[in-house]
Motif scaffolding. Sequence first.
Motif, PDB file in Angstrom:
ATOM      1  N   GLU A 180       0.830  -1.207   0.000  1.00 16.27           N
ATOM      2  CA  GLU A 180       0.000   0.000   0.000  1.00 16.27           C
ATOM      3  C   GLU A 180       0.865   1.258   0.000  1.00 16.27           C
ATOM      4  O   GLU A 180       0.612   2.214  -0.752  1.00 16.27           O
ATOM      5  N   THR A 181       1.899   1.254   0.822  1.00 14.97           N
ATOM      6  CA  THR A 181       2.819   2.404   0.868  1.00 14.97           C
ATOM      7  C   THR A 181       3.509   2.594  -0.477  1.00 14.97           C
ATOM      8  O   THR A 181       3.644   3.714  -0.978  1.00 14.97           O
ATOM      9  N   LEU A 182       3.950   1.488  -1.082  1.00 16.52           N
ATOM     10  CA  LEU A 182       4.633   1.570  -2.368  1.00 16.52           C
ATOM     11  C   LEU A 182       3.687   2.079  -3.454  1.00 16.52           C
ATOM     12  O   LEU A 182       4.081   2.908  -4.285  1.00 16.52           O
ATOM     13  N   ALA A 183       2.461   1.609  -3.448  1.00 18.29           N
ATOM     14  CA  ALA A 183       1.493   2.037  -4.457  1.00 18.29           C
ATOM     15  C   ALA A 183       1.240   3.536  -4.371  1.00 18.29           C
ATOM     16  O   ALA A 183       1.191   4.237  -5.389  1.00 18.29           O
ATOM     17  N   SER A 205       2.886  -6.812  -9.311  1.00 19.65           N
ATOM     18  CA  SER A 205       1.827  -7.264  -8.408  1.00 19.65           C
ATOM     19  C   SER A 205       0.847  -6.150  -8.088  1.00 19.65           C
ATOM     20  O   SER A 205      -0.268  -6.404  -7.633  1.00 19.65           O
ATOM     21  N   LEU A 206       1.280  -4.912  -8.322  1.00 23.65           N
ATOM     22  CA  LEU A 206       0.415  -3.740  -8.129  1.00 23.65           C
ATOM     23  C   LEU A 206      -0.139  -3.247  -9.458  1.00 23.65           C
ATOM     24  O   LEU A 206      -0.710  -2.148  -9.532  1.00 23.65           O
ATOM     25  N   SER A 207       0.065  -4.048 -10.516  1.00 26.10           N
ATOM     26  CA  SER A 207      -0.363  -3.671 -11.877  1.00 26.10           C
ATOM     27  C   SER A 207       0.334  -2.397 -12.340  1.00 26.10           C
ATOM     28  O   SER A 207      -0.243  -1.580 -13.057  1.00 26.10           O
ATOM     29  N   LEU A 208       1.593  -2.244 -11.926  1.00 26.05           N
ATOM     30  CA  LEU A 208       2.386  -1.091 -12.319  1.00 26.05           C
ATOM     31  C   LEU A 208       3.558  -1.542 -13.185  1.00 26.05           C
ATOM     32  O   LEU A 208       4.161  -2.584 -12.937  1.00 26.05           O
ATOM     33  N   VAL A 230      11.067  11.072  -8.221  1.00 31.51           N
ATOM     34  CA  VAL A 230      11.340   9.713  -8.694  1.00 31.51           C
ATOM     35  C   VAL A 230      11.234   8.711  -7.559  1.00 31.51           C
ATOM     36  O   VAL A 230      11.685   8.964  -6.440  1.00 31.51           O
ATOM     37  N   VAL A 231      10.625   7.561  -7.868  1.00 36.26           N
ATOM     38  CA  VAL A 231      10.624   6.407  -6.972  1.00 36.26           C
ATOM     39  C   VAL A 231      11.465   5.319  -7.623  1.00 36.26           C
ATOM     40  O   VAL A 231      11.273   5.002  -8.796  1.00 36.26           O
ATOM     41  N   VAL A 232      12.423   4.787  -6.872  1.00 38.24           N
ATOM     42  CA  VAL A 232      13.237   3.669  -7.343  1.00 38.24           C
ATOM     43  C   VAL A 232      12.946   2.472  -6.458  1.00 38.24           C
ATOM     44  O   VAL A 232      13.050   2.558  -5.227  1.00 38.24           O
ATOM     45  N   VAL A 233      12.587   1.359  -7.074  1.00 38.04           N
ATOM     46  CA  VAL A 233      12.346   0.118  -6.343  1.00 38.04           C
ATOM     47  C   VAL A 233      13.501  -0.824  -6.654  1.00 38.04           C
ATOM     48  O   VAL A 233      13.810  -1.079  -7.823  1.00 38.04           O
ATOM     49  N   THR A 234      14.144  -1.324  -5.611  1.00 45.09           N
ATOM     50  CA  THR A 234      15.309  -2.177  -5.791  1.00 45.09           C
ATOM     51  C   THR A 234      15.386  -3.175  -4.653  1.00 45.09           C
ATOM     52  O   THR A 234      14.672  -3.039  -3.649  1.00 45.09           O
ATOM     53  N   THR A 235      16.220  -4.188  -4.805  1.00 43.19           N
ATOM     54  CA  THR A 235      16.424  -5.121  -3.707  1.00 43.19           C
ATOM     55  C   THR A 235      17.474  -4.562  -2.764  1.00 43.19           C
ATOM     56  O   THR A 235      18.225  -3.648  -3.117  1.00 43.19           O
ATOM     57  N   VAL A 236      17.526  -5.148  -1.592  1.00 43.18           N
ATOM     58  CA  VAL A 236      18.536  -4.729  -0.622  1.00 43.18           C
ATOM     59  C   VAL A 236      19.935  -4.942  -1.205  1.00 43.18           C
ATOM     60  O   VAL A 236      20.851  -4.147  -0.989  1.00 43.18           O
ATOM     61  N   ASP A 248      26.882  10.226  -6.294  1.00 41.99           N
ATOM     62  CA  ASP A 248      27.830  10.819  -7.226  1.00 41.99           C
ATOM     63  C   ASP A 248      27.246  12.040  -7.920  1.00 41.99           C
ATOM     64  O   ASP A 248      27.976  12.956  -8.303  1.00 41.99           O
ATOM     65  N   SER A 249      25.935  12.055  -8.086  1.00 41.43           N
ATOM     66  CA  SER A 249      25.286  13.181  -8.753  1.00 41.43           C
ATOM     67  C   SER A 249      25.122  14.382  -7.842  1.00 41.43           C
ATOM     68  O   SER A 249      24.817  15.486  -8.293  1.00 41.43           O
ATOM     69  N   GLY A 250      25.300  14.164  -6.529  1.00 51.76           N
ATOM     70  CA  GLY A 250      25.151  15.255  -5.580  1.00 51.76           C
ATOM     71  C   GLY A 250      23.720  15.520  -5.165  1.00 51.76           C
ATOM     72  O   GLY A 250      23.442  16.504  -4.483  1.00 51.76           O
ATOM     73  N   LEU A 251      22.784  14.639  -5.565  1.00 55.44           N
ATOM     74  CA  LEU A 251      21.380  14.833  -5.239  1.00 55.44           C
ATOM     75  C   LEU A 251      21.032  14.174  -3.901  1.00 55.44           C
ATOM     76  O   LEU A 251      21.560  13.118  -3.554  1.00 55.44           O
ATOM     77  N   ALA A 252      20.121  14.801  -3.168  1.00 56.79           N
ATOM     78  CA  ALA A 252      19.656  14.216  -1.924  1.00 56.79           C
ATOM     79  C   ALA A 252      18.650  13.106  -2.245  1.00 56.79           C
ATOM     80  O   ALA A 252      17.942  13.163  -3.246  1.00 56.79           O
ATOM     81  N   TYR A 253      18.624  12.094  -1.393  1.00 57.88           N
ATOM     82  CA  TYR A 253      17.696  10.989  -1.602  1.00 57.88           C
ATOM     83  C   TYR A 253      17.361  10.355  -0.258  1.00 57.88           C
ATOM     84  O   TYR A 253      18.042  10.573   0.742  1.00 57.88           O
ATOM     85  N   GLU A 254      16.312   9.553  -0.247  1.00 57.41           N
ATOM     86  CA  GLU A 254      15.886   8.854   0.964  1.00 57.41           C
ATOM     87  C   GLU A 254      15.740   7.375   0.658  1.00 57.41           C
ATOM     88  O   GLU A 254      15.240   7.006  -0.405  1.00 57.41           O
ATOM     89  N   VAL A 255      16.211   6.537   1.555  1.00 56.14           N
ATOM     90  CA  VAL A 255      16.080   5.087   1.401  1.00 56.14           C
ATOM     91  C   VAL A 255      15.088   4.581   2.432  1.00 56.14           C
ATOM     92  O   VAL A 255      15.183   4.908   3.621  1.00 56.14           O
ATOM     93  N   ALA A 256      14.129   3.776   1.982  1.00 61.92           N
ATOM     94  CA  ALA A 256      13.091   3.264   2.883  1.00 61.92           C
ATOM     95  C   ALA A 256      12.875   1.786   2.629  1.00 61.92           C
ATOM     96  O   ALA A 256      12.921   1.326   1.488  1.00 61.92           O
ATOM     97  N   ASP A 257      12.644   1.041   3.704  1.00 55.30           N
ATOM     98  CA  ASP A 257      12.289  -0.370   3.576  1.00 55.30           C
ATOM     99  C   ASP A 257      10.769  -0.484   3.478  1.00 55.30           C
ATOM    100  O   ASP A 257      10.029   0.388   3.932  1.00 55.30           O
ATOM    101  N   LEU A 258      10.321  -1.568   2.882  1.00 58.48           N
ATOM    102  CA  LEU A 258       8.875  -1.802   2.747  1.00 58.48           C
ATOM    103  C   LEU A 258       8.433  -2.945   3.657  1.00 58.48           C
ATOM    104  O   LEU A 258       9.175  -3.886   3.856  1.00 58.48           O
TER     105      LEU A 258
END
Length: 258
Positions: A180-183, A205-208, A230-236, A248-258
Amino acid sequence: MADVLENKRAATRFRILVEIADRQPAVSQGEIAAAVGVTSQAVSEYIRDLVSEGLVRKEGRSRYRVTKEGVDWLFQAATDVRRFAEHVTDDVLGNVGEDAAIATDSVEAGETVTLSIVDGLLHATPGDDGPATGVATTMAEGGKVVGVTGFSGVIDLEPGVVTVYQVPPIRAGTESVDLETLAKACEGADLVAAMGVEAVGTLRSLSLTPDTIFAAGEVAADAASRGLDVVVVTTVDTAGRVTDALRDSGLAYEVADL
């Protein structure tokens, strides 16, 4: 300007450290001297200084290894050089070149246009009302591509937000994922990238369908630099490859577990 571009000594120091990292642990000072264009004695002096500063560790006769501190220094110096190169190509050379933009309305050749970034693409609007302007080199109707040159000013653009969501790898079994959070996150994103089969499967699985399944970190960095969220979905397991590209790009980002 980056330190390694400000004076010859800093540039030589940078190149010698790169050569050591490339050749370690068996380091030939003569080969480094030939590659950098200095004497073997000079290389020896530079290496002695690098060792005393903790950037290089001596492991024996003609055996050296770059320390963690040395690697960090190289990364920072290389990043500074890359940013300066981007400034030259984008800001300096870009001002004397020609680029393509989407005309928001009919534009005549030679007309002054205001430049903006919309949906990650350069747009040109007739008039000089904005902080960044250019001159149309071709005529175009609204919605068509127009050539632009004579760039002036800076486009007012706020970088997008990148959120990296980690899903468990297949070997972890059937660990639950907060779909639900990912959707909701994907629904609010301008672009969705996925890295790895597990990530693609989770989105399906979310039809995305992800916008890209290749070079997720690089694509996310480029899109965010153009104002897209942007949302990036990846494995650990593969998250590090994504975050490395973002860092490397100098952009801020946040990492979250599901």
